[in-house]
Design a protein around this motif. Structure first.
Motif, PDB file in Angstrom:
ATOM      1  N   PRO A  75       0.813  12.386  -0.119  1.00 33.15           N
ATOM      2  CA  PRO A  75       1.970  13.345  -0.218  1.00 33.15           C
ATOM      3  C   PRO A  75       3.453  12.760  -0.554  1.00 33.15           C
ATOM      4  O   PRO A  75       4.319  13.299  -1.272  1.00 33.15           O
ATOM      5  N   GLY A  76       3.222  11.373   0.178  1.00 33.12           N
ATOM      6  CA  GLY A  76       4.882  10.720   0.123  1.00 33.12           C
ATOM      7  C   GLY A  76       4.650   9.601  -1.066  1.00 33.12           C
ATOM      8  O   GLY A  76       4.383   8.317  -0.518  1.00 33.12           O
ATOM      9  N   ALA A  77       4.434   9.785  -2.300  1.00 33.57           N
ATOM     10  CA  ALA A  77       4.406   8.638  -3.168  1.00 33.57           C
ATOM     11  C   ALA A  77       5.581   7.563  -3.275  1.00 33.57           C
ATOM     12  O   ALA A  77       5.467   6.634  -3.597  1.00 33.57           O
ATOM     13  N   ASP A  78       6.851   8.116  -2.627  1.00 28.86           N
ATOM     14  CA  ASP A  78       7.942   7.273  -2.410  1.00 28.86           C
ATOM     15  C   ASP A  78       8.047   6.443  -1.132  1.00 28.86           C
ATOM     16  O   ASP A  78       8.850   5.784  -1.115  1.00 28.86           O
ATOM     17  N   GLU A  79       6.971   6.514  -0.450  1.00 27.94           N
ATOM     18  CA  GLU A  79       6.931   5.907   0.918  1.00 27.94           C
ATOM     19  C   GLU A  79       5.814   4.807   0.572  1.00 27.94           C
ATOM     20  O   GLU A  79       4.937   5.104  -0.149  1.00 27.94           O
ATOM     21  N   VAL A  80       5.874   3.659   1.518  1.00 31.65           N
ATOM     22  CA  VAL A  80       5.029   2.602   1.150  1.00 31.65           C
ATOM     23  C   VAL A  80       3.638   2.819   1.590  1.00 31.65           C
ATOM     24  O   VAL A  80       3.583   3.661   2.647  1.00 31.65           O
ATOM     25  N   ILE A  81       2.550   2.355   1.121  1.00 29.77           N
ATOM     26  CA  ILE A  81       1.180   2.536   1.784  1.00 29.77           C
ATOM     27  C   ILE A  81       1.139   1.752   2.970  1.00 29.77           C
ATOM     28  O   ILE A  81       1.247   0.588   3.251  1.00 29.77           O
ATOM     29  N   GLU A  82       0.465   2.497   4.129  1.00 31.07           N
ATOM     30  CA  GLU A  82       0.360   1.908   5.560  1.00 31.07           C
ATOM     31  C   GLU A  82      -1.050   1.847   5.792  1.00 31.07           C
ATOM     32  O   GLU A  82      -1.968   2.524   5.233  1.00 31.07           O
ATOM     33  N   GLU A  83      -1.247   1.331   7.171  1.00 28.85           N
ATOM     34  CA  GLU A  83      -2.682   1.198   7.495  1.00 28.85           C
ATOM     35  C   GLU A  83      -3.293   2.580   7.589  1.00 28.85           C
ATOM     36  O   GLU A  83      -4.302   2.659   7.500  1.00 28.85           O
ATOM     37  N   ASN A  84      -2.647   3.660   7.836  1.00 25.62           N
ATOM     38  CA  ASN A  84      -3.216   4.962   8.360  1.00 25.62           C
ATOM     39  C   ASN A  84      -3.842   5.484   7.093  1.00 25.62           C
ATOM     40  O   ASN A  84      -4.689   6.428   6.822  1.00 25.62           O
ATOM     41  N   GLN A 139      -2.647   0.533 -11.223  1.00 21.06           N
ATOM     42  CA  GLN A 139      -3.013  -0.874 -11.219  1.00 21.06           C
ATOM     43  C   GLN A 139      -4.060  -1.187 -10.286  1.00 21.06           C
ATOM     44  O   GLN A 139      -4.379  -0.925  -9.151  1.00 21.06           O
ATOM     45  N   ALA A 140      -5.026  -1.817 -11.117  1.00 19.52           N
ATOM     46  CA  ALA A 140      -6.267  -2.387 -10.364  1.00 19.52           C
ATOM     47  C   ALA A 140      -6.273  -3.530  -9.605  1.00 19.52           C
ATOM     48  O   ALA A 140      -5.585  -4.338  -9.798  1.00 19.52           O
ATOM     49  N   ASP A 141      -7.631  -3.956  -9.218  1.00 18.48           N
ATOM     50  CA  ASP A 141      -7.883  -5.180  -8.476  1.00 18.48           C
ATOM     51  C   ASP A 141      -6.805  -5.633  -7.538  1.00 18.48           C
ATOM     52  O   ASP A 141      -6.446  -6.762  -7.392  1.00 18.48           O
ATOM     53  N   ILE A 142      -6.402  -4.714  -6.703  1.00 16.20           N
ATOM     54  CA  ILE A 142      -5.729  -4.914  -5.347  1.00 16.20           C
ATOM     55  C   ILE A 142      -6.499  -5.107  -4.219  1.00 16.20           C
ATOM     56  O   ILE A 142      -7.322  -4.540  -4.009  1.00 16.20           O
ATOM     57  N   LYS A 143      -6.163  -6.454  -3.689  1.00 11.03           N
ATOM     58  CA  LYS A 143      -6.892  -6.890  -2.401  1.00 11.03           C
ATOM     59  C   LYS A 143      -6.082  -6.298  -1.333  1.00 11.03           C
ATOM     60  O   LYS A 143      -6.935  -5.958  -0.251  1.00 11.03           O
ATOM     61  N   GLU A 144      -4.982  -6.227  -1.089  1.00 10.79           N
ATOM     62  CA  GLU A 144      -4.181  -5.821   0.206  1.00 10.79           C
ATOM     63  C   GLU A 144      -3.226  -4.791  -0.571  1.00 10.79           C
ATOM     64  O   GLU A 144      -2.006  -5.152  -0.890  1.00 10.79           O
ATOM     65  N   PRO A 145      -3.141  -3.336  -0.354  1.00 12.93           N
ATOM     66  CA  PRO A 145      -2.382  -2.538  -0.741  1.00 12.93           C
ATOM     67  C   PRO A 145      -1.234  -1.912   0.048  1.00 12.93           C
ATOM     68  O   PRO A 145      -0.345  -1.464  -0.143  1.00 12.93           O
ATOM     69  N   ILE A 146      -1.347  -2.632   1.444  1.00 12.85           N
ATOM     70  CA  ILE A 146      -0.322  -2.097   2.333  1.00 12.85           C
ATOM     71  C   ILE A 146       1.018  -2.688   2.115  1.00 12.85           C
ATOM     72  O   ILE A 146       1.029  -4.099   1.644  1.00 12.85           O
ATOM     73  N   GLY A 147       2.010  -1.934   1.950  1.00 14.88           N
ATOM     74  CA  GLY A 147       3.220  -2.121   1.411  1.00 14.88           C
ATOM     75  C   GLY A 147       3.780  -1.783   0.157  1.00 14.88           C
ATOM     76  O   GLY A 147       4.940  -1.980  -0.110  1.00 14.88           O
ATOM     77  N   MET A 148       2.734  -1.496  -0.613  1.00 11.18           N
ATOM     78  CA  MET A 148       2.977  -1.048  -1.824  1.00 11.18           C
ATOM     79  C   MET A 148       3.429   0.380  -2.021  1.00 11.18           C
ATOM     80  O   MET A 148       3.056   1.288  -1.235  1.00 11.18           O
ATOM     81  N   TYR A 149       3.982   0.943  -3.239  1.00 14.71           N
ATOM     82  CA  TYR A 149       4.537   2.124  -3.453  1.00 14.71           C
ATOM     83  C   TYR A 149       3.180   2.763  -4.295  1.00 14.71           C
ATOM     84  O   TYR A 149       2.599   2.233  -5.178  1.00 14.71           O
ATOM     85  N   GLY A 150       2.788   4.036  -4.200  1.00 19.56           N
ATOM     86  CA  GLY A 150       1.873   4.707  -5.040  1.00 19.56           C
ATOM     87  C   GLY A 150       1.547   6.069  -4.462  1.00 19.56           C
ATOM     88  O   GLY A 150       1.528   6.334  -3.260  1.00 19.56           O
TER      89      GLY A 150
END
Length: 469
Positions: free
Chosen positions: A113-122, A155-166
């Motif tokens: 829902p919040g694409a302007d917030e970074v991806i977190e563990e949850n 954006q594909a082939d990402i190993k660690e998405p935490i901290g990215m926007y999307g």
């Protein structure tokens, strides 16, 4: 902020505290049940304090088929380990294997829902929980959900998405599935033997931890663990598990073939396989003969080693071809799936003479035998470095890592972070508090916040067992 010196001091204090902590790996196999108790020494190597071994009477092809006999075998192995080590065993890390285990690949996504917030563990947990809702065959349950590559928006082939926007988080998953009843039976045996199920892990993953290097996992490698009842396969590439499979054949079917082909009893067939067996018939001559004592005064039997190796070769070739088919299905010849490190053989069955050469001949891939001695302390008994103990060593490692992670998590979250904000305190005072807090918390059970998916499954499984009573 705490200085690097203080953080280093805290980490080393935790290691020092953990050097007194013990863990127990319990390998419930088809031919033997092994209980291995150990701890880490000051060099971060595993010091095995005691090992107990019992003949596995109630397990067939990795699945419990006699609860009472399995409980007795577990208790026998635990008693022996306690006697040798002088330690009391209560918590164990148990491996799951058996012909009921299967794996599949699945892709799934969530829209944030919040694409302007970074991806977190949850966010990753929400995605994994969504995969857990997949409908399985009747009687099956998802044991393990392992994320592989992620995709954030385009954006594909990402190993660690935490901290990215999307806004859209997508992933490919390796999903391991097993029969609920089979898993439950193992849990019931462990509990009835008076033990607490501390953790559960897949046996091929435990064996991989014991015998594979990180470089091999990055380059691409196929681990083949040949046990008594089953042969487990685990394929790694780019440091990630890519494929698992269980072939319902192991060393026991080779023994059975020798027994039938030579008309001898099982005990004699097993001894023949171990002492004179070879997977390569070309090495033996027709004149090489071994004499087997007859039963109850009957005439001795004479068996040519050529004939023995032909029997072994036929069955081993079948097992390796089954495994190689799984490797080919993974796509090992494509650039993406190329297994540069080849094959690593482990387990009791890997000790068969000339097996490595036969595997190389059938698959055309570089092959080596995997020994767990890299992680063992230098003064360890040479018997422990046998491939037949690879799974037990891996399970023990899992228990020690879990213990260390819990302690470190607690210190970081409850001690270092609050203290780091008190900039007016002197460095020495902070270090003293860390020492004091670690000592106190050693007496209490650690609280873990960032639990792994497998740890969460273990908790659900324990609740499931308690509710079944």
């Amino acid at each position: 902020m705490l200085s690097i010196t203080t953080k280093w001091y805290a980490q080393n204090k935790i290691k020092m505290e953990n050097s007194n902590k013990i863990a127990v790996g319990l390998d419930i196999g088809t031919t033997k049940i092994v209980a291995m108790i150990g701890r880490k020494n000051e060099y971060d190597k595993i010091e095995v304090l005691g090992i107990g071994k019992a003949k596995s009477l109630g397990v067939k092809r990795g699945v419990v088929n006699n609860i009472t006999q399995t409980i007795q075998s577990i208790q026998q192995a635990i008693d022996e380990a306690e006697s040798v080590s002088g330690e009391k065993i209560s918590d164990v890390v148990v491996g799951i294997a058996g012909q009921h285990i299967r794996s599949l690949h699945h892709s799934d996504y969530i829209t944030r829902p919040g694409a302007d917030e970074v991806i977190e563990e949850n966010d990753i947990e929400n995605l994994v929980n969504q995969v857990h809702k997949l409908v399985m065959l009747p009687g099956e349950e998802i044991i393990h959900v392992l994320p592989q590559e992620f995709k954030v928006d385009s954006q594909a082939d990402i190993k660690e998405p935490i901290g990215m926007y999307g806004g859209r988080l997508e992933a490919n998953f390796h999903v391991v599935v097993g029969q609920v009843s089979s898993i439950r039976n193992i849990g019931r045996c462990v509990k009835s033997a008076g033990l607490n199920l501390e953790d559960i892990t897949l046996e091929p993953l435990a064996s991989a931890a014991a015998v594979l290097s990180q470089e091999e996992k990055e380059a691409g490698v196929a681990l083949i663990d040949i046990g008594g009842g089953t042969t487990d396969l685990a394929i790694f590439k780019d440091g990630i598990i890519r494929h698992t499979a269980v072939i319902p054949f192991g060393g026991n079917v080779i023994t059975e073939d020798i027994k039938e082909g030579c008309s001898i009893i099982e005990k004699q067939a097993e001894l023949l396989k171990i002492k004179f067996g070879s997977a390569w018939p070309g090495e033996n001559k027709e004149t090489e003969i071994v004499s087997i004592p007859g039963l109850r005064g009957r005439e001795p039997k004479e068996i040519t080693l050529k004939n023995l190796s032909k029997i072994i070769h036929a069955r081993v070739q079948e097992i390796i071809e089954h495994v190689y088919l799984e490797i080919k299905n993974y796509g090992h010849e494509t650039q993406k799936g190329k297994l540069i490190a080849g094959i690593v053989l482990t387990g009791g069955g890997s000790q068969l003479k000339h097996l490595r050469q036969l595997v190389e001949y059938i698959t055309g891939m570089d092959t080596r035998i995997g020994y767990p001695n890299e992680h063992l302390a230098g003064e360890s008994d040479s018997v422990l470095s046998s491939p037949s103990y690879a799974t037990a060593v891996g399970l023990l490692m899992e228990g020690l890592v879990k213990s260390e992670k819990e302690e470190y998590q607690e210190v970081v979250e409850e001690i270092i972070v609050p203290l780091s904000s008190k900039t007016e305190e002197k460095e020495d005072s902070i270090e003293d508090k860390i020492i004091e807090e670690v000592s106190q918390k050693k007496q209490r059970k650690a609280k873990v916040k960032g639990k792994s998916f497998l740890e969460k499954f273990t908790e659900r499984f324990k609740e499931f067992l308690d509710n079944a009573e």
